[in-house]
Design a protein around this motif. Structure first.
Motif, PDB file in Angstrom:
ATOM      1  N   PRO A   1       4.431   6.237  10.940  1.00  0.00           N
ATOM      2  CA  PRO A   1       5.345   4.967  11.306  1.00  0.00           C
ATOM      3  C   PRO A   1       5.337   3.831  10.213  1.00  0.00           C
ATOM      4  CG  PRO A   1       3.537   5.642  12.583  1.00  0.00           C
ATOM      5  CD  PRO A   1       3.357   6.655  11.683  1.00  0.00           C
ATOM      6  N   GLN A   2       4.501   3.903   9.169  1.00  0.00           N
ATOM      7  CA  GLN A   2       4.644   2.752   8.180  1.00  0.00           C
ATOM      8  C   GLN A   2       5.821   3.285   7.316  1.00  0.00           C
ATOM      9  OE1 GLN A   2       1.555   2.512   5.322  1.00  0.00           O
ATOM     10  NE2 GLN A   2       1.824   0.293   5.200  1.00  0.00           N
TER      11      GLN A   2
ATOM     12  N   ILE B   1      11.340   3.022   5.154  1.00  0.00           N
ATOM     13  CA  ILE B   1      12.707   3.656   4.884  1.00  0.00           C
ATOM     14  C   ILE B   1      13.737   3.180   5.685  1.00  0.00           C
ATOM     15  CG2 ILE B   1      13.804   5.871   5.104  1.00  0.00           C
ATOM     16  CD1 ILE B   1      11.273   7.308   4.658  1.00  0.00           C
ATOM     17  N   GLN B   2      13.523   2.755   6.837  1.00  0.00           N
ATOM     18  CA  GLN B   2      14.460   1.921   7.641  1.00  0.00           C
ATOM     19  C   GLN B   2      14.843   0.535   6.963  1.00  0.00           C
ATOM     20  OE1 GLN B   2      12.742   1.608  11.504  1.00  0.00           O
ATOM     21  NE2 GLN B   2      13.601   3.498  12.279  1.00  0.00           N
ATOM     22  N   ARG B   3      13.762   0.076   6.408  1.00  0.00           N
ATOM     23  CA  ARG B   3      14.174  -1.316   5.615  1.00  0.00           C
ATOM     24  C   ARG B   3      15.003  -0.927   4.356  1.00  0.00           C
ATOM     25  NH1 ARG B   3      16.030  -5.014   4.223  1.00  0.00           N
ATOM     26  NH2 ARG B   3      14.913  -6.986   3.246  1.00  0.00           N
ATOM     27  N   PHE B   4      14.766   0.081   3.623  1.00  0.00           N
ATOM     28  CA  PHE B   4      15.449   0.463   2.662  1.00  0.00           C
ATOM     29  C   PHE B   4      16.939   0.906   3.089  1.00  0.00           C
ATOM     30  CE2 PHE B   4      16.260   4.437  -0.366  1.00  0.00           C
ATOM     31  CZ  PHE B   4      16.880   3.451  -1.601  1.00  0.00           C
TER      32      PHE B   4
ATOM     33  N   LYS C   1       4.228   6.363  -1.665  1.00  0.00           N
ATOM     34  CA  LYS C   1       2.881   7.231  -1.915  1.00  0.00           C
ATOM     35  C   LYS C   1       2.920   8.430  -1.033  1.00  0.00           C
ATOM     36  CE  LYS C   1       0.776   3.188  -3.814  1.00  0.00           C
ATOM     37  NZ  LYS C   1      -0.330   2.039  -3.885  1.00  0.00           N
ATOM     38  N   SER C   2       2.528   9.466  -1.400  1.00  0.00           N
ATOM     39  CA  SER C   2       2.630  10.628  -0.743  1.00  0.00           C
ATOM     40  C   SER C   2       1.930  10.820   0.528  1.00  0.00           C
ATOM     41  CB  SER C   2       2.149  11.797  -1.692  1.00  0.00           C
ATOM     42  OG  SER C   2       0.877  11.871  -2.146  1.00  0.00           O
ATOM     43  N   ASP C   3       0.647  10.470   0.636  1.00  0.00           N
ATOM     44  CA  ASP C   3      -0.335  10.707   1.829  1.00  0.00           C
ATOM     45  C   ASP C   3       0.177   9.666   3.018  1.00  0.00           C
ATOM     46  OD1 ASP C   3      -1.669  12.462   0.131  1.00  0.00           O
ATOM     47  OD2 ASP C   3      -3.136  11.009  -0.225  1.00  0.00           O
ATOM     48  N   LEU C   4       1.044   8.645   2.720  1.00  0.00           N
ATOM     49  CA  LEU C   4       1.135   7.910   3.910  1.00  0.00           C
ATOM     50  C   LEU C   4       2.877   8.037   4.199  1.00  0.00           C
ATOM     51  CD1 LEU C   4      -0.098   4.578   2.333  1.00  0.00           C
ATOM     52  CD2 LEU C   4      -1.256   6.134   4.167  1.00  0.00           C
ATOM     53  N   THR C   5       3.448   9.092   3.738  1.00  0.00           N
ATOM     54  CA  THR C   5       4.641   9.532   4.202  1.00  0.00           C
ATOM     55  C   THR C   5       4.741  10.501   5.081  1.00  0.00           C
ATOM     56  OG1 THR C   5       5.590   8.768   1.907  1.00  0.00           O
ATOM     57  CG2 THR C   5       7.009  10.016   3.251  1.00  0.00           C
TER      58      THR C   5
ATOM     59  N   ASP D   1       0.768  -1.212   0.129  1.00  0.00           N
ATOM     60  CA  ASP D   1       0.029  -0.068  -0.044  1.00  0.00           C
ATOM     61  C   ASP D   1       0.982   1.091  -0.017  1.00  0.00           C
ATOM     62  OD1 ASP D   1      -2.378  -1.715   0.187  1.00  0.00           O
ATOM     63  OD2 ASP D   1      -2.139  -1.663   2.249  1.00  0.00           O
ATOM     64  N   LEU D   2       2.150   1.102   0.285  1.00  0.00           N
ATOM     65  CA  LEU D   2       2.839   2.262   0.408  1.00  0.00           C
ATOM     66  C   LEU D   2       4.091   2.366  -0.834  1.00  0.00           C
ATOM     67  CD1 LEU D   2       3.983   4.677   2.083  1.00  0.00           C
ATOM     68  CD2 LEU D   2       5.465   3.196   3.408  1.00  0.00           C
ATOM     69  N   VAL D   3       4.493   1.343  -0.938  1.00  0.00           N
ATOM     70  CA  VAL D   3       5.982   1.142  -1.957  1.00  0.00           C
ATOM     71  C   VAL D   3       5.573   0.708  -3.400  1.00  0.00           C
ATOM     72  CG1 VAL D   3       8.210   0.343  -2.022  1.00  0.00           C
ATOM     73  CG2 VAL D   3       7.344   0.813   0.120  1.00  0.00           C
ATOM     74  N   GLU D   4       5.847   1.580  -4.345  1.00  0.00           N
ATOM     75  CA  GLU D   4       5.988   0.985  -5.637  1.00  0.00           C
ATOM     76  C   GLU D   4       7.677   0.787  -5.951  1.00  0.00           C
ATOM     77  OE1 GLU D   4       3.775   3.455  -8.045  1.00  0.00           O
ATOM     78  OE2 GLU D   4       1.931   3.088  -7.086  1.00  0.00           O
ATOM     79  N   PHE D   5       7.977  -0.090  -6.900  1.00  0.00           N
ATOM     80  CA  PHE D   5       9.154  -0.351  -7.171  1.00  0.00           C
ATOM     81  C   PHE D   5       9.323  -0.944  -8.837  1.00  0.00           C
ATOM     82  CE2 PHE D   5      12.946  -3.312  -8.064  1.00  0.00           C
ATOM     83  CZ  PHE D   5      13.842  -2.229  -8.074  1.00  0.00           C
ATOM     84  N   ASP D   6      10.127   0.187  -9.489  1.00  0.00           N
ATOM     85  CA  ASP D   6      10.291  -0.047 -10.841  1.00  0.00           C
ATOM     86  C   ASP D   6      11.541  -0.674 -11.010  1.00  0.00           C
ATOM     87  OD1 ASP D   6      10.638   0.251 -13.662  1.00  0.00           O
ATOM     88  OD2 ASP D   6       9.779   2.000 -13.715  1.00  0.00           O
ATOM     89  N   ALA D   7      11.566  -1.830 -11.409  1.00  0.00           N
ATOM     90  CA  ALA D   7      12.769  -2.820 -11.471  1.00  0.00           C
ATOM     91  C   ALA D   7      13.700  -2.342 -12.795  1.00  0.00           C
ATOM     92  CB  ALA D   7      12.404  -4.056 -11.586  1.00  0.00           C
TER      93      ALA D   7
END
Length: 292
Positions: free
Chosen positions: A161-162, A167-170, A147-151, A133-139
């Motif tokens: 928090p999400q 970002i910590q995982r990144f 996504k903006s509203d969840l950052t 629901d938050l991250v999109e990745f273009d391989a």
């Protein structure tokens, strides 16, 4: 002084009356005496009012002096802030010029060099699956998008928090041996809607300040996740670099509210600092975009 003048005046009136008739009628005497008492009371009232006015004048004088001192102090603070703002403006102009140069160099990179190392690519795909629901990745482009509203909350530089977890995982991915040869730029951007919330204005003043604060929130979170601080740079561009047209009347555009993370080799970093790996990567800069 006034009091001393009234009594002789009354005496002269009485003397005149005595000279004229030899005797002062009781009624006239009582009237003169009453007038004298009335004048004395008026004089005392005037003297009391004068003392009150003089006291108020002293109080007002002290208040005026205090206000002037505070105004002088504020003026000195404003001058210091103006000096700091001029210095920051010079630094921003220099960084903007170098950032444009970097963008131009990145735009000239051959498209086949856009992919990240296989292990990093796979880790980012896994990250996107953990936060669908938050991250999109273009391989193909090596681009990560949050996504903006969840950052960030509206008008805030505090990560939700999400977003913090993502970002910590990144950052943990960037700290791996396969990604350690790259450096990272974090660039904050806003749309053209001016900041209006009193707390936002107090903390960040304008879109420049807000974009820089958001970039630094991401920088700090990446550092907490294990990315070496020397590998990270953060900067804010406010609403000066839109990627889509803003709506008329300063209505903004969601696409322009973003934080971009660029993963670059040391050769494209703005300083001579080298990445932690012993060899520079052959892969050129890869933009990782994160909307706010």
């Amino acid at each position: 002084m006034k009091r001393m003048l009234v009594t002789p005046a009354l005496a002269l009136v009485l003397v005149g009356l005595l000279a004229a008739g030899g005797c002062v009628p009781q009624g006239e005497y009582d009237e003169a005496l009453s007038m004298n008492m009335k004048l004395k009371r008026q004089l005392e009232d005037c003297q009391s009012q004068l003392r009150g006015i003089e006291g108020e004048r002293g109080t007002f004088g002290a208040s005026l002096a205090e206000c002037q001192a505070r105004l002088d102090a504020r003026s000195r603070e404003v001058e210091v802030l103006n000096d700091q703002n001029r210095a920051l403006q010079g630094s921003l102009e220099e960084l903007t010029a170098r950032y444009r140069e970097l963008e131009a160099r990145l735009g000239q990179a051959p498209p086949q060099f856009g992919a990240l190392p296989t292990q990093v690519n796979a880790a980012l795909q896994q990250l996107a699956s953990e936060y669908p629901d938050l991250v999109e990745f273009d391989a193909q482009r090596g681009m990560l998008k949050l996504k903006s509203d969840l950052t960030f909350a509206k008008g805030s530089a505090d990560l939700n928090p999400q977003a913090t977890a993502a970002i910590q995982r990144f950052g943990q991915i960037l700290a791996t041996a396969e990604a350690r040869a790259f450096n990272i730029y974090v660039a904050g951007h806003t749309d053209n809607i001016p900041v209006r919330q009193p707390r936002t204005v107090e903390l960040y003043r304008d879109n420049w300040g807000l974009s820089a604060a958001r970039a630094m929130s991401v920088v700090r979170t990446l550092g907490q996740a294990g990315v070496t601080p020397a590998r990270i740079a953060g900067i804010g561009f406010g609403d000066n670099h839109p990627i889509a047209p803003n709506a008329p009347g300063q209505k903004g555009n969601e696409a322009n509210r973003r934080v971009e993370i660029w993963i670059v080799p040391p050769s494209l970093f703005l300083t001579d600092t080298v990445a932690a790996a012993s060899e520079a990567p052959t892969t050129p800069a890869v933009p990782v975009e994160m909307e706010k």
